[in-house]
Design a protein around this motif. Structure first.
Motif, PDB file in Angstrom:
ATOM      1  N   PHE A  95       0.753  -1.318   0.320  1.00 22.19           N
ATOM      2  CA  PHE A  95      -0.241   0.196   0.434  1.00 22.19           C
ATOM      3  C   PHE A  95       0.723   1.356  -0.221  1.00 22.19           C
ATOM      4  N   VAL A  96       2.322   1.332   0.962  1.00 19.40           N
ATOM      5  CA  VAL A  96       3.170   2.390   0.821  1.00 19.40           C
ATOM      6  C   VAL A  96       3.187   3.282  -0.410  1.00 19.40           C
ATOM      7  N   ARG A  97       3.999   1.937  -1.302  1.00 18.85           N
ATOM      8  CA  ARG A  97       4.713   1.695  -2.498  1.00 18.85           C
ATOM      9  C   ARG A  97       3.853   2.165  -3.375  1.00 18.85           C
ATOM     10  N   ILE A  98       2.867   1.593  -3.572  1.00 18.94           N
ATOM     11  CA  ILE A  98       2.087   2.243  -4.230  1.00 18.94           C
ATOM     12  C   ILE A  98       1.360   3.348  -4.136  1.00 18.94           C
ATOM     13  N   MET A  99       1.211   3.750  -2.905  1.00 18.11           N
ATOM     14  CA  MET A  99       0.391   5.453  -2.589  1.00 18.11           C
ATOM     15  C   MET A  99       1.984   6.708  -3.067  1.00 18.11           C
ATOM     16  N   GLU A 100       2.672   6.023  -2.656  1.00 19.47           N
ATOM     17  CA  GLU A 100       3.561   6.941  -3.424  1.00 19.47           C
ATOM     18  C   GLU A 100       4.030   7.081  -4.693  1.00 19.47           C
ATOM     19  N   HIS A 101       3.865   5.863  -5.640  1.00 14.63           N
ATOM     20  CA  HIS A 101       4.736   5.909  -7.160  1.00 14.63           C
ATOM     21  C   HIS A 101       3.124   6.982  -7.828  1.00 14.63           C
ATOM     22  N   LEU A 102       1.808   7.019  -6.831  1.00 18.36           N
ATOM     23  CA  LEU A 102       0.263   7.395  -7.672  1.00 18.36           C
ATOM     24  C   LEU A 102       0.865   9.007  -6.840  1.00 18.36           C
ATOM     25  N   LYS A 103       1.351   9.411  -6.085  1.00 17.89           N
ATOM     26  CA  LYS A 103       1.795  10.668  -5.603  1.00 17.89           C
ATOM     27  C   LYS A 103       3.067  11.730  -7.053  1.00 17.89           C
ATOM     28  N   ALA A 104       3.790  10.343  -7.112  1.00 18.78           N
ATOM     29  CA  ALA A 104       5.084  10.313  -7.969  1.00 18.78           C
ATOM     30  C   ALA A 104       4.804  11.012  -9.312  1.00 18.78           C
ATOM     31  N   GLU A 105       3.593  10.723  -9.945  1.00 19.39           N
ATOM     32  CA  GLU A 105       2.587  10.238 -10.655  1.00 19.39           C
ATOM     33  C   GLU A 105       1.783  11.822 -11.096  1.00 19.39           C
ATOM     34  N   GLY A 106       0.949  11.571 -10.491  1.00 15.47           N
ATOM     35  CA  GLY A 106       0.354  13.821 -10.166  1.00 15.47           C
ATOM     36  C   GLY A 106      -1.337  13.543  -9.930  1.00 15.47           C
ATOM     37  N   PHE A 107      -0.619  11.692  -9.376  1.00 17.48           N
ATOM     38  CA  PHE A 107      -2.551  11.058  -8.858  1.00 17.48           C
ATOM     39  C   PHE A 107      -3.134  12.271  -7.385  1.00 17.48           C
ATOM     40  N   ARG A 108      -4.230  12.655  -6.766  1.00 20.39           N
ATOM     41  CA  ARG A 108      -4.715  13.509  -6.138  1.00 20.39           C
ATOM     42  C   ARG A 108      -4.494  12.989  -5.230  1.00 20.39           C
ATOM     43  N   SER A 109      -5.612  11.336  -4.980  1.00 19.73           N
ATOM     44  CA  SER A 109      -6.258  10.453  -4.191  1.00 19.73           C
ATOM     45  C   SER A 109      -6.047   9.500  -4.731  1.00 19.73           C
ATOM     46  N   LEU A 110      -6.064   7.943  -3.704  1.00 19.70           N
ATOM     47  CA  LEU A 110      -6.153   7.174  -3.066  1.00 19.70           C
ATOM     48  C   LEU A 110      -7.772   6.360  -2.845  1.00 19.70           C
ATOM     49  N   ASN A 111      -8.502   6.036  -3.734  1.00 22.58           N
ATOM     50  CA  ASN A 111      -9.445   5.377  -2.599  1.00 22.58           C
ATOM     51  C   ASN A 111      -9.262   4.123  -1.910  1.00 22.58           C
ATOM     52  N   LEU A 112      -9.625   3.299  -1.019  1.00 19.98           N
ATOM     53  CA  LEU A 112      -8.755   2.389  -0.164  1.00 19.98           C
ATOM     54  C   LEU A 112     -10.246   1.396  -0.016  1.00 19.98           C
ATOM     55  N   GLY A 113     -11.687   1.626  -0.716  1.00 24.95           N
ATOM     56  CA  GLY A 113     -12.593   1.335  -0.489  1.00 24.95           C
ATOM     57  C   GLY A 113     -13.363   1.338   0.633  1.00 24.95           C
ATOM     58  N   MET A 114     -14.163   0.752   0.648  1.00 25.37           N
ATOM     59  CA  MET A 114     -15.651   0.743   2.094  1.00 25.37           C
ATOM     60  C   MET A 114     -14.927   0.438   3.842  1.00 25.37           C
ATOM     61  N   ALA A 115     -15.121   0.639   4.880  1.00 22.52           N
ATOM     62  CA  ALA A 115     -15.130  -0.242   6.237  1.00 22.52           C
ATOM     63  C   ALA A 115     -16.187  -0.698   7.009  1.00 22.52           C
ATOM     64  N   PRO A 116     -16.776  -1.408   6.583  1.00 20.18           N
ATOM     65  CA  PRO A 116     -18.048  -1.628   6.257  1.00 20.18           C
ATOM     66  C   PRO A 116     -19.299  -1.163   7.907  1.00 20.18           C
ATOM     67  N   LEU A 117     -19.721  -0.655   8.152  1.00 21.53           N
ATOM     68  CA  LEU A 117     -20.802   0.291   9.180  1.00 21.53           C
ATOM     69  C   LEU A 117     -20.017   1.060  10.211  1.00 21.53           C
ATOM     70  N   ALA A 118     -19.043   0.732   9.259  1.00 26.21           N
ATOM     71  CA  ALA A 118     -17.743   2.017  10.074  1.00 26.21           C
ATOM     72  C   ALA A 118     -18.437   3.346  10.549  1.00 26.21           C
ATOM     73  N   GLY A 119     -18.783   4.685  11.560  1.00 27.97           N
ATOM     74  CA  GLY A 119     -19.668   5.712  11.996  1.00 27.97           C
ATOM     75  C   GLY A 119     -20.376   6.428  11.056  1.00 27.97           C
ATOM     76  N   LEU A 120     -21.313   5.181  12.208  1.00 27.76           N
ATOM     77  CA  LEU A 120     -23.122   4.743  12.144  1.00 27.76           C
ATOM     78  C   LEU A 120     -22.932   5.408  13.308  1.00 27.76           C
ATOM     79  N   SER A 121     -23.705   6.862  13.291  1.00 30.29           N
ATOM     80  CA  SER A 121     -24.400   6.983  14.320  1.00 30.29           C
ATOM     81  C   SER A 121     -25.997   6.624  15.034  1.00 30.29           C
ATOM     82  N   THR A 122     -25.453   6.716  16.249  1.00 28.34           N
ATOM     83  CA  THR A 122     -27.006   6.059  17.007  1.00 28.34           C
ATOM     84  C   THR A 122     -27.905   6.985  18.332  1.00 28.34           C
ATOM     85  N   HIS A 123     -27.831   8.238  17.757  1.00 25.10           N
ATOM     86  CA  HIS A 123     -28.461   8.909  18.676  1.00 25.10           C
ATOM     87  C   HIS A 123     -29.627   8.439  19.220  1.00 25.10           C
ATOM     88  N   LYS A 124     -30.754   8.568  19.694  1.00 32.66           N
ATOM     89  CA  LYS A 124     -32.618   8.653  19.471  1.00 32.66           C
ATOM     90  C   LYS A 124     -32.665   8.479  18.275  1.00 32.66           C
TER      91      LYS A 124
END
Length: 438
Positions: free
Chosen positions: A339-368
């Motif tokens: 992962f780190v080397r992919i990010m470094e290579h893409l950054k050097a080639e001018g890419f702005r972002s890398l999508n790593l995909g989903m974290a299922p069910l993360a960040g669900l609020s549970t207020h009333k």
């Protein structure tokens, strides 16, 4: 479930071997299917299905895989877990009788439509839309031909994948066109894994949006391993390289020469996880697909031991890691290095972002006032580690300091969209028979 969105070892623990004989399983399945044909029994099973479909089977694992793990695991000690596993399995099998339609030929897009879609990809920033290259989803184009929705039909659901692809000004009219098309076929319109940018369209179209989890996107412009916060990750990749692991990013033209090696790694990964190929929202190891984009590899003593294919856009803005497979037990730091080397290579080639995909069910609020789905999903996230590595997926991606972006399921009507969740599950898993074979 991925993916990682993709397909990482941390996201899918191997299913323990079952003690039950295949003959017994076959008899049980046949009996449950017979029960499902009885309307009174089906009504009861429908209630059970509400619980069953609360499991996030639509990410990387099917409901049946998780149910078998609950019920047949050698390590189950809690009778309540065993009961829940039976409940989930009954619900899944019964659902087939409740929502099944006559068998249809799988719809495929024409080569001309796929070529048109690939041309549109070149002018938009969402690299994950490159999944259209798989050719396993139908395409609906805007009236002007400058945007498209990729979708598949299962049961009574027409399921659109991701946001519409093309200029945002065309999203609303194209989404309304999709909804009208679904209704003309007597189907439910479903939008799967859409972003927050799509929510105004859901309001206009009177769709109900449920949060599925959060997507990890790394800002490559500020990615760096310098500083104390990255010490642990630096040590991991330095150790991997000292132990002989080597990284290389292959251009599409160089992939055919190593395709057989990649295929062997893919087969070993699937075998180790006792899994079959998924689909729809996940890439599959098809030659034309793997050969169409760059592939990052890790070698040990010259032999490929891990790889990831990388979807990119011609604009150079966004990149997306899709298939990620490796030989089991090679090195603990192998994925960190990849992962780190992919990010470094893409950054050097001018890419702005890398999508790593989903974290299922993360960040669900549970207020009333949060939807029931959020409360169910949060309980699964907090207490379901024994059966799916929810926290592990989130923790791995958090190593790279990503921006966490919400993703949603949008459907017509209020309440819990049981049938839609079942249909999406079957699309990804390849149908109930495909699930049972895994």
């Amino acid at each position: 479930m991925a993916q990682f969105a993709v397909e990482a070892e941390i996201s899918a623990p191997a299913v323990p071997a079952a003690r039950t004989t295949p003959v017994y399983v076959s008899l049980l399945t046949a009996s449950l299917r017979a029960l499902a044909r009885s309307r009174p029994v089906s009504a009861v099973l429908l209630a059970l299905l509400s619980l069953a479909t609360a499991v996030p089977l639509f990410f990387e694992e099917s409901l049946l895989e998780i149910a078998w793990r609950f019920w047949l695991s050698r390590h189950i000690a809690d009778p309540a877990e065993s009961t829940l596993g039976v409940t989930m399995m009954i619900g899944a099998i019964a659902s087939r009788g409740l929502v099944r339609l006559p068998r249809r030929r799988v719809e495929q897009p024409s080569a001309e439509d796929v070529a048109r879609a690939i041309e549109i990809l070149a002018s938009q920033p969402n690299a994950s839309a490159g999944l259209v290259r798989l050719g396993d989803k139908k395409l609906l184009f805007s009236d002007c031909g400058q945007a498209f929705i990729m979708y598949a039909r299962r049961g009574r659901s027409m399921v659109a994948l991701f946001d519409p692809v093309g200029p945002k000004a065309l999203w609303a009219p194209l989404a309304l066109k999709f909804i009208a098309e679904a209704k003309s076929r007597r189907c439910r319109p479903v939008f799967y894994q859409v972003s927050a940018d799509f929510l105004p369209v859901t309001v206009e179209a009177r769709l109900n949006a449920l949060k599925l989890g959060e997507q990890a996107v790394v800002d490559l412009s500020r990615f760096s391993l310098a500083g104390g916060d990255w010490l642990k990750l630096r040590r991991s990749i330095n150790r991997a390289e000292r132990d002989g692991l080597e990284f290389e990013l292959l251009a599409p033209a160089d992939v055919p020469a190593v395709f057989d090696e990649l295929s062997a790694v893919s087969d070993a990964w699937l075998s180790a996880h006792k899994a079959g190929e998924k689909g729809f929202s996940l890439g599959t190891f098809k030659p034309h697909y793997v050969l169409s984009e760059p592939v990052a590899v890790i070698r040990l003593e010259g032999r490929i031991v891990a790889f990831a294919n990388i979807l990119t856009t011609a604009s150079g803005g966004d990149a997306f890691i899709d298939l990620m497979r490796h030989l089991p037990g090679v090195h603990r730091g192998m994925m960190d290095l990849l992962f780190v080397r992919i990010m470094e290579h893409l950054k050097a080639e001018g890419f702005r972002s890398l999508n790593l995909g989903m974290a299922p069910l993360a960040g669900l609020s549970t207020h009333k006032r949060a939807p029931i789905w959020n409360h169910v999903g949060r309980q699964l996230y907090e207490n379901g580690e024994r059966f799916y590595n929810f926290r592990g997926v989130h923790a791995f991606k958090s190593k790279f300091d990503p921006d966490w972006q919400p993703r949603y399921l949008a459907v017509a009507g209020a309440g819990f969209p049981i049938a839609s969740l079942v249909d999406v599950t079957m699309l990804i898993g390849g149908g109930l028979k495909g699930v049972l074979r895994r």
